[in-house]
Design a protein around this motif. Structure first.
Motif, mmCIF file in Angstrom:
data_model
loop_
_atom_site.group_PDB
_atom_site.id
_atom_site.type_symbol
_atom_site.label_atom_id
_atom_site.label_comp_id
_atom_site.label_asym_id
_atom_site.label_seq_id
_atom_site.Cartn_x
_atom_site.Cartn_y
_atom_site.Cartn_z
ATOM 1 N N ASP A 1 0.853 -1.182 0.000
ATOM 2 C CA ASP A 1 0.000 0.000 0.000
ATOM 3 C C ASP A 1 0.894 1.239 0.000
ATOM 4 N N PHE A 2 0.987 1.908 -1.143
ATOM 5 C CA PHE A 2 1.814 3.106 -1.273
ATOM 6 C C PHE A 2 1.072 4.376 -0.881
ATOM 7 N N LYS A 3 -0.183 4.275 -0.508
ATOM 8 C CA LYS A 3 -1.014 5.444 -0.254
ATOM 9 C C LYS A 3 -0.390 6.339 0.813
ATOM 10 N N ASP A 4 -0.009 7.561 0.403
ATOM 11 C CA ASP A 4 0.503 8.613 1.298
ATOM 12 C C ASP A 4 1.787 8.218 2.025
ATOM 13 N N LYS A 5 2.462 7.196 1.560
ATOM 14 C CA LYS A 5 3.728 6.802 2.186
ATOM 15 C C LYS A 5 4.894 7.522 1.502
ATOM 16 N N LEU A 6 5.919 7.828 2.283
ATOM 17 C CA LEU A 6 7.094 8.519 1.767
ATOM 18 C C LEU A 6 8.047 7.485 1.191
ATOM 19 N N TYR A 7 8.259 7.566 -0.109
ATOM 20 C CA TYR A 7 8.979 6.537 -0.863
ATOM 21 C C TYR A 7 10.307 7.124 -1.341
ATOM 22 N N LEU A 8 11.406 6.557 -0.841
ATOM 23 C CA LEU A 8 12.743 6.947 -1.284
ATOM 24 C C LEU A 8 13.070 6.206 -2.571
ATOM 25 N N ALA A 9 13.359 6.946 -3.622
ATOM 26 C CA ALA A 9 13.614 6.356 -4.935
ATOM 27 C C ALA A 9 14.926 5.586 -4.939
ATOM 28 N N CYS B 1 4.034 10.129 -3.870
ATOM 29 C CA CYS B 1 5.074 10.745 -4.687
ATOM 30 C C CYS B 1 6.423 10.162 -4.287
ATOM 31 N N MET B 2 7.205 9.796 -5.274
ATOM 32 C CA MET B 2 8.549 9.274 -5.030
ATOM 33 C C MET B 2 9.521 10.440 -4.906
ATOM 34 N N ILE B 3 10.392 10.373 -3.922
ATOM 35 C CA ILE B 3 11.363 11.441 -3.671
ATOM 36 C C ILE B 3 12.735 10.932 -4.071
ATOM 37 N N ALA B 4 13.386 11.639 -4.989
ATOM 38 C CA ALA B 4 14.657 11.178 -5.549
ATOM 39 C C ALA B 4 15.777 12.158 -5.220
ATOM 40 N N ARG B 5 16.132 13.029 -6.184
ATOM 41 C CA ARG B 5 17.272 13.920 -5.979
ATOM 42 C C ARG B 5 17.056 14.886 -4.822
ATOM 43 N N GLY B 6 15.804 15.210 -4.517
ATOM 44 C CA GLY B 6 15.540 16.077 -3.373
ATOM 45 C C GLY B 6 16.058 15.487 -2.080
ATOM 46 N N ALA B 7 15.993 14.149 -1.953
ATOM 47 C CA ALA B 7 16.515 13.494 -0.755
ATOM 48 C C ALA B 7 18.029 13.510 -0.721
ATOM 49 N N LEU B 8 18.670 13.529 -1.897
ATOM 50 C CA LEU B 8 20.130 13.610 -1.921
ATOM 51 C C LEU B 8 20.610 14.966 -1.423
ATOM 52 N N VAL B 9 19.896 16.030 -1.799
ATOM 53 C CA VAL B 9 20.304 17.373 -1.405
ATOM 54 C C VAL B 9 19.968 17.627 0.060
ATOM 55 N N LYS B 10 18.790 17.244 0.475
ATOM 56 C CA LYS B 10 18.404 17.406 1.888
ATOM 57 C C LYS B 10 17.562 16.198 2.325
ATOM 58 N N PRO B 11 18.194 15.215 2.937
ATOM 59 C CA PRO B 11 17.469 14.007 3.352
ATOM 60 C C PRO B 11 16.438 14.257 4.442
ATOM 61 N N TRP B 12 16.524 15.396 5.139
ATOM 62 C CA TRP B 12 15.515 15.723 6.148
ATOM 63 C C TRP B 12 14.208 16.165 5.501
ATOM 64 N N LEU B 13 14.119 16.099 4.172
ATOM 65 C CA LEU B 13 12.873 16.397 3.477
ATOM 66 C C LEU B 13 11.743 15.497 3.958
ATOM 67 N N PHE B 14 12.055 14.252 4.303
ATOM 68 C CA PHE B 14 11.031 13.336 4.813
ATOM 69 C C PHE B 14 10.453 13.853 6.130
ATOM 70 N N THR B 15 11.306 14.404 6.980
ATOM 71 C CA THR B 15 10.827 14.983 8.239
ATOM 72 C C THR B 15 9.955 16.204 7.971
ATOM 73 N N GLU B 16 10.356 17.032 7.034
ATOM 74 C CA GLU B 16 9.576 18.226 6.708
ATOM 75 C C GLU B 16 8.180 17.851 6.209
ATOM 76 N N ILE B 17 8.091 16.825 5.368
ATOM 77 C CA ILE B 17 6.787 16.427 4.825
ATOM 78 C C ILE B 17 5.902 15.861 5.925
ATOM 79 N N LYS B 18 6.474 15.037 6.781
ATOM 80 C CA LYS B 18 5.661 14.443 7.844
ATOM 81 C C LYS B 18 5.194 15.486 8.854
ATOM 82 N N GLU B 19 6.034 16.469 9.115
ATOM 83 C CA GLU B 19 5.684 17.504 10.090
ATOM 84 C C GLU B 19 5.100 18.742 9.439
ATOM 85 N N GLN B 20 5.003 18.759 8.103
ATOM 86 C CA GLN B 20 4.405 19.853 7.351
ATOM 87 C C GLN B 20 5.010 21.204 7.732
#
Length: 680
Positions: free
Chosen positions: A324-332, A542-561
Motif C-alpha cells: 500500500d503506497f497510499k501517502d507513504k514517503l517513498y525513497l527512490a 510521490c517518489m522522492i529522488a534527488r531532493g533526498a540527496l540534497v536534503k534528506p531531512w525532506l522526509f521529516t519536513e513532509i511528515k511535520e508539514q
C-alpha cells in the motif's frame, strides 16, 4: 575634396554595426529576487552573497557555471585519475595484497600469525609487526562494532583498535539486530551461477506458456537425481561470513567451501505445462522461498464441509500481497548514492518505503558480487524493494525468480526509465518505452513467475511526444504490475526541463483502480508534496529522488508539514550517522574507511546545493535553482556551501581523518553540473 578613412584603406568595406552594444551583465547583488528566480538562481539575502559577479562560462566559475568564492581556484577542482588497463590494475591489486599493508583477515581477527589455515600459501601478509609499523593512526571516536553487540570482526585491522575492550575472537557480524544486514549472496549459489548450472523452473515454465522461451541453449538436461547441482538453497534471514561485511574471506574460501557442502534438497517433480507451479521449498522443505510473506491455508470452520485451499495453486496477480503506497514517503532507487547507509539515514529521518540501487539482471545471473551487494537490506527497512533492469523477458523473469528464492524483499521494481546511454543502448531502461510489446512481455513474464508484487518505474516517453506512457497505462495492471511510478520527463529531456506533472495527473486518471500510480519529479519541499497530492487526489503517493540527496531531512519536513531551518551542526550530525552506518556496512579497517569516505564525497557533491532556509528571500527553494556564491551563518555552513571538491574532502577529514597521500576525487555523475545528472 577630403579623402575619407574608408577610401584610404584599399579593399576594406565600411564597418556597419550589426548588433546593439552588449550591456554589462548584472551581478547577483544587482538583481532583484524576481530576476534571480527567472534565471533559476537561488534568491539569497544580499548580506550573505559573495561580491563575485556571475559570468557564465568564465574561468571564475565552478563546474556548474556558478560564481564561486575567490578561494575556490582551478587547482582545487577534482582531478581525474589516470586510466589503466585491466591487466595493469590486476597486477597492482595482487602486489597490494602481498604487501604488509594487507594483513591476513584471519590473522587480524585472532592476533596470531599461525591462525591462517593456508600458512605460507596465503596471498596476504602474516607479518603482524610490519603491519603495525605502517598502519595509519587510529581515528577519533569509538569502534562501530564494540559494545553489547560483540567483538569487532576486524581485529588488528580496525582503525579504532585502541577503543576495543575485549580480546574475544569475532566470528562474523555482531549478532544484534542493530547492525544486521540480510540478502547476502551465498557461495554455493554463486558457484552455480558462475558455472551456468542454476535452473529456473518457474521462470522457464511461464516463458513457455507465454511463448517467450525461445530455443534452448543447454547441451544436456541434468538428471533429477544429481543432488550436487541442485539449485534450491535454503534462505537464511541473517547471512554472515568470515569478514563480517558481506564478502567472503579470500584466504579461507577453499576451506569454507569444503566445510559448507551443499544444503540443497530434492528436486520437485517436473510440472506439466498446463498445471500451475508451486514454490519449490514451500512443498519440499515446508518453508518460504526467501519471500517476506507466504501463502497460507484459508481458515476453515470445523463445522462446515468446505474444501481447504490448495497451497500449490498459483496466486492470481490481484490475490498477491500488495504494497500500500497510499501517502507513504517513498525513497527512490538512486544510483551510487542510494546505498544502504544512505537509506538508513533517510529511514531515521522519516522515509516509509526504501528501494535498493538499480541492479542489472545479466550481472545478477552471472553471480557478480558487486551487483548482488545492491540487494542488501538492513533490518530497519520494514518495507523494502529492489530495482532490476533488463532488456528481455527471459533475463528479467529468471532474475526475479532468483531474487525471490535468495532474498527477502517486499516488492521488485523493474526500471523502464533509466536514461543512461550504456543502459539504453542495450535495449533496457527507457528504451522499453519505445517497444510496448516487449514491455508487455517483460511485465507478464516477471509477474507470472513470482508471488512478490511487481512494480514499474518509467518516464513519460522515450522521445518527446511519441510513444507516451498514457497509451499503455490501462494495460499495465492487466499485464501484472501492481504499481507504476511515472517520472514527469521523457528520456530525451533527461533533467534539463521542468517535470510535466499535468501529464502525470492525466495518466493517473486513466489508470484502473487496481493500479497504484506514483508521481516523481523535483519534489524539494513539503509544499511541493502537498500541491501534487491536492491537485490529483487519485495519486497514491510521490517518489522522492534527488531532493533526498540534497536534503534528506525532506522526509521529516513532509511528515511535520514545515520548513526546517536546519543548522550546520545538525547537518554535521547527519553526516556522522552516515559515517557510522558506512563503517558498519563497509568495514572499520582502512579499506572500509576509504570506501565510506568515497561514498560520503559522492553524497557531498549533491548536498552543497542546499541553501539554508534562513538565508532565502523567496521560499521554498526549488530543485532546479542554482545557488550563487554565498557565506553561511557560521564557518561550517560556509564550508558546506562550497562546490569545490577540496572543501568536500575537508568535511570528510573532520569525520574520517586525513586522506591518504595522493588522494584525488571526482564525482562519478558530475552531479554538480545541474543539467547533466546521470542518476536514474
Amino acid at each position: 575634396m577630403e579623402e575619407t578613412e574608408a577610401e584610404l584603406i584599399v579593399g576594406e568595406p565600411p564597418k556597419i554595426p550589426t548588433e546593439p552594444p552588449q550591456l554589462p551583465r548584472k551581478s547577483v547583488l544587482e538583481m532583484s529576487a524576481d530576476e534571480l528566480v527567472a534565471k533559476s538562481i537561488v534568491p539569497v539575502k544580499k548580506e550573505y552573497i559573495c561580491p563575485v559577479p556571475i559570468r557564465l562560462g568564465s574561468d571564475n566559475n565552478g563546474p556548474s557555471g556558478d560564481a564561486v568564492p575567490a578561494s575556490t581556484t582551478a587547482s582545487a577542482r577534482p582531478v581525474s585519475k589516470e586510466k589503466k588497463s585491466k591487466r595493469q590494475l590486476k597486477r597492482e591489486r595482487n602486489q597490494e595484497k602481498q604487501s604488509t599493508r594487507n594483513l591476513c583477515p584471519m590473522v587480524a581477527k585472532t592476533g596470531k600469525a599461525d591462525s591462517c589455515p593456508y600458512n605460507d600459501k596465503c596471498r596476504f601478509s602474516h607479518d603482524i609487526e610490519a603491519f603495525k609499523d605502517q598502519k595509519p593512526a587510529d581515528l577519533e571516536g569509538n569502534c562501530p562494532f564494540e559494545g553489547d553487540e560483540g567483538p569487532c570482526p576486524y581485529g588488528l585491522g580496525c582503525r579504532f583498535l585502541g577503543t576495543h575492550t575485549t580480546t574475544e575472537v569475532a566470528s562474523g557480524i555482531p549478532k544484534g539486530n542493530k547492525y544486521s544486514e540480510i540478502n547476502g549472496l551465498k557461495k554455493d549459489v554463486q558457484r552455480l551461477l558462475w558455472k551456468n548450472k542454476m535452473k529456473f523452473p518457474k521462470a522457464d515454465a511461464e516463458l513457455k506458456v507465454l511463448g517467450l522461451m525461445g530455443p534452448t541453449k543447454s547441451k544436456k538436461t541434468p538428471s533429477t537425481n544429481n543432488e550436487e547441482e541442485n539449485q534450491t538453497v535454503s534462505n537464511d534471514s541473517h547471512v554472515t561470513n568470515e569478514n563480517g561485511c558481506g564478502e567472503m574471506n579470500e584466504c579461507s574460501l577453499e576451506a569454507t567451501e569444503k566445510a559448507e557442502g551443499n544444503n540443497s534438497g530434492d528436486d520437485p517433480r517436473p510440472q506439466k505445462r498446463g498445471k500451475p507451479l508451486n514454490d519449490q521449498t514451500s512443498e519440499v522443505n515446508g518453508e518460504t522461498n526467501g519471500s517476506s510473506y507466504e501463502v497460507k491455508d484459508v481458515d476453515i470452520n470445523p463445522t462446515t464441509t468446505e474444501i481447504e485451499t490448495d497451497k500449490t495453486l498459483k496466486l492470481h496477480p490481484r490475490e498477491k500481497k500488495l504494497i500500500d503506497f497510499k501517502d507513504k514517503l517513498y525513497l527512490a532507487p538512486l544510483t551510487t548514492v542510494g546505498n544502504l547507509p544512505f537509506r538508513r539515514v533517510c529511514k531515521a529521518l522519516g522515509a516509509d518505503i526504501t528501494c535498493g540501487e538499480m541492479a542489472m539482471c545479466t550481472n545478477l545471473l552471472q553471480g557478480q558480487a558487486a551487483e548482488w551487494a545492491l540487494l542488501r537490506r538492513h533490518v530497519s527497512e520494514d518495507i523494502f524493494g529492489v530495482q532490476i533492469c533488463g532488456a528481455y523477458p527471459d533475463t528479467v523473469a529468471r532474475a526475479c525468480e532468483l531474487i525471490e528464492q535468495e532474498c527477502t524483499v517486499d516488492f521488485i521494481d523493474i526500471n523502464m526509465g533509466c536514461p543512461i546511454d550504456l543502459v539504453v543502448n542495450k535495449g533496457a531502461g527507457s528504451a522499453l518505452l519505445s517497444k510496448p510489446m516487449r514491455m508487455k512481455n517483460v511485465i507478464q513474464a516477471a509477474s507470472s513467475t513470482v508471488d512478490i508484487p511487481i512494480t514499474i518505474k518509467a518516464r513519460t516517453s522515450y522521445y518527446e511526444g511519441r510513444s507516451r506512457i498514457d497509451s499503455v497505462i490501462a494495460n499495465i495492471a492487466e499485464w501484472g504490475a501492481s504499481a507504476v511510478t511515472i517520472h514527469g520527463r521523457s528520456r530525451q529531456q533527461r533533467y534539463t526541463k521542468q517535470p510535466d506533472w499535468e501529464y502525470v495527473y492525466q495518466c493517473t486518471k486513466k489508470a484502473p483502480q487496481s493500479l497504484q500510480v506514483l508521481g516523481n519529479g523535483d519534489i524539494f519541499s513539503f509544499s511541493d508534496w502537498k500541491t501534487h497530492k491536492s491537485d490529483c487526489p487519485q495519486l497514491s503517493s510521490c517518489m522522492i529522488a534527488r531532493g533526498a540527496l540534497v536534503k534528506p531531512w525532506l522526509f521529516t519536513e513532509i511528515k511535520e508539514q514545515r520548513d526546517w531551518d536546519i543548522s550546520s551542526g545538525e547537518r554535521l550530525d547527519i553526516f556522522k550517522d552516515y559515517v557510522r552506518f558506512g563503517l558498519q556496512h563497509w568495514g572499520s579497517d582502512t579499506k572500509g574507511v576509504e570506501t565510506t569516505r568515497h561514498f560520503l564525497l559522492e553524497w557531498l557533491s549533491y548536498t552543497y546545493r542546499y541553501v539554508p532556509f534562513g538565508l532565502l528571500e523567496v521560499i521554498p527553494q526549488k530543485l532546479n535553482w542554482r545557488p550563487p556564491a554565498y557565506f553561511g551563518r557560521d564557518d561550517l555552513e560556509t564550508l558546506m556551501a562550497s562546490e569545490s571538491a577540496a572543501d568536500w574532502i575537508k568535511i570528510s577529514e573532520m569525520l574520517l581523518g586525513k586522506v591518504p597521500d595522493g588522494f584525488v576525487f571526482s564525482p562519478k555523475h558530475k552531479s554538480n553540473a545541474f543539467d547533466k545528472a546521470e542518476n536514474g
